[in-house]
Design an enzyme around this catalytic site. Structure first.
Site, mmCIF file in Angstrom:
data_model
loop_
_atom_site.group_PDB
_atom_site.id
_atom_site.type_symbol
_atom_site.label_atom_id
_atom_site.label_comp_id
_atom_site.label_asym_id
_atom_site.label_seq_id
_atom_site.Cartn_x
_atom_site.Cartn_y
_atom_site.Cartn_z
ATOM 1 N N SER A 164 1.081 -1.167 -0.073
ATOM 2 C CA SER A 164 0.108 0.236 0.014
ATOM 3 C C SER A 164 0.764 1.249 -0.095
ATOM 4 O O SER A 164 1.551 1.654 -0.857
ATOM 5 C CB SER A 164 -0.894 -0.010 1.216
ATOM 6 O OG SER A 164 -1.980 0.943 1.122
ATOM 7 N N ASP A 243 -9.613 -5.044 -4.928
ATOM 8 C CA ASP A 243 -8.840 -3.719 -4.341
ATOM 9 C C ASP A 243 -9.151 -2.663 -5.267
ATOM 10 O O ASP A 243 -9.024 -2.557 -6.534
ATOM 11 C CB ASP A 243 -7.391 -4.139 -4.357
ATOM 12 C CG ASP A 243 -6.664 -3.086 -3.652
ATOM 13 O OD1 ASP A 243 -7.379 -2.021 -3.199
ATOM 14 O OD2 ASP A 243 -5.450 -3.038 -3.420
ATOM 15 N N HIS A 275 -8.036 -5.504 -0.562
ATOM 16 C CA HIS A 275 -6.749 -4.712 -0.344
ATOM 17 C C HIS A 275 -5.988 -5.280 0.896
ATOM 18 O O HIS A 275 -6.471 -5.273 1.981
ATOM 19 C CB HIS A 275 -7.059 -3.205 -0.199
ATOM 20 C CG HIS A 275 -5.647 -2.257 0.104
ATOM 21 N ND1 HIS A 275 -4.818 -2.192 -1.027
ATOM 22 C CD2 HIS A 275 -5.177 -1.663 1.127
ATOM 23 C CE1 HIS A 275 -4.184 -1.267 -0.607
ATOM 24 N NE2 HIS A 275 -4.126 -1.085 0.538
#
Length: 301
Positions: A164, A243, A275
């Site tokens: 991320s 995601d 995610h």
């Protein structure tokens, strides 16, 4: 945080954090910590180190018990996610994750505890991570302050990785290394898990955390005309089917392929997953497959 005197909210990004008009930051998750362990966990011991007392930059180190002075191991510099704002290397999510990576890939891992926005705006997390890399590189002569790196690290096999927001930082470290790389150190590759990159639209969180704005190459590398200088030999990108950032990972993959960069880029999709699913469900088959692919990537020439 005591919010009794901080009732007016300036900004919030739920369910991660909110900022009050008096400057108080309330992190709503990702604040729990677990200690390092000198008792092997999955064959890996860990400890915490201070890199810069002046700034508070620190890291958690992970050393597989397979390491010996005669058998040096690759180095993984890991950068945690959490929207740049929450989580740390010491959290119950990231500590076991990096243990798993160090064990599966048989690498020394340096999990960076960068200073976080909004108190420390972007690009401070990127600058801190580069400083951590410089600190690691300073051990290449065997004369650094950390014995684990002096005795066990293989400086011609260094990898950056993150998930991320951490993947965003990992990419940008490779970009810096394309023009400035310490001597006696070789960055072999980067691993980007569900990267938090921008597109051509507005991004409320990034705009708040980065005063320089959304339209720059730190956030949207797909528009970076200098992408071809990536300072590594290979890139592995993971995306997840459900995601919301998946398309940005695809866009990055295509941009790298078209950039003229001379390395190898690969993308892997975990179909039907959300995610960073692997952090919350590390024992599922797809999370295990992600770890194994990650480890294989680091161990292949």
């Amino acid at each position: 945080m005591d919010s009794s005197c901080s009732s007016e909210v300036e900004f919030e990004c739920l369910p991660l954090f909110r900022v009050f008009k008096d400057g108080v930051v309330e992190r709503l998750r990702g604040t729990e910590t677990v200690p390092p362990s000198d008792v092997p966990q999955n064959g890996v011991v860990s400890k915490d180190v201070v890199i810069s007392p002046e700034t508070g930059l620190s890291a958690r180190l992970f050393l597989p018990m397979t390491a010996t002075p005669d058998r040096k191991l690759p180095i993984l510099i890991y950068i945690h996610g959490g929207g740049f704002v929450i989580e740390s290397p010491f959290s119950p999510l990231y500590h076991p994750h990096v243990v798993s990576l160090a064990s599966a890939a048989n690498v020394i891992a340096v999990s960076v505890h960068y200073r976080r926005p909004p108190e420390h705006p972007i690009p401070i997390p990127h600058d801190d991570t580069w400083d951590a890399f410089q600190w690691v590189a300073a051990h290449s002569s065997g004369q650094g302050p950390e014995p684990w790196l002096n005795h066990h690290a293989k400086f011609d096999r260094v990898f950056f990785a993150g998930d991320s927001a951490g993947a965003n930082i990992a990419h940008n470290m490779a970009m810096r290394a394309g023009t400035t790389q310490p001597p006696n150190v070789k960055i072999c590759g980067i691993v980007l898990v569900h990267p938090y990159f921008g597109n051509n639209g507005p991004d409320r969180l990034w705009n708040y955390l980065c005063p320089s704005g959304v339209h720059n190459s730190l956030f949207n590398p797909a528009v970076d005309t200098k992408l071809s200088i990536l300072g590594c030999g290979k890139v592995l990108i993971f995306v997840a089917g459900k995601d919301g950032l998946k398309d940005r990972g695809f866009c990055y993959y295509e941009a790298v392929k078209k950039s003229g960069w001379g390395g190898a880029v690969e993308m892997v999709e975990s179909e039907g997953e959300e995610h960073v699913f692997h952090l919350f469900n590390p024992d599922c088959d797809k999370a295990r497959a992600l770890i194994q692919k990650f480890a294989s990537f680091m161990n292949q020439d």
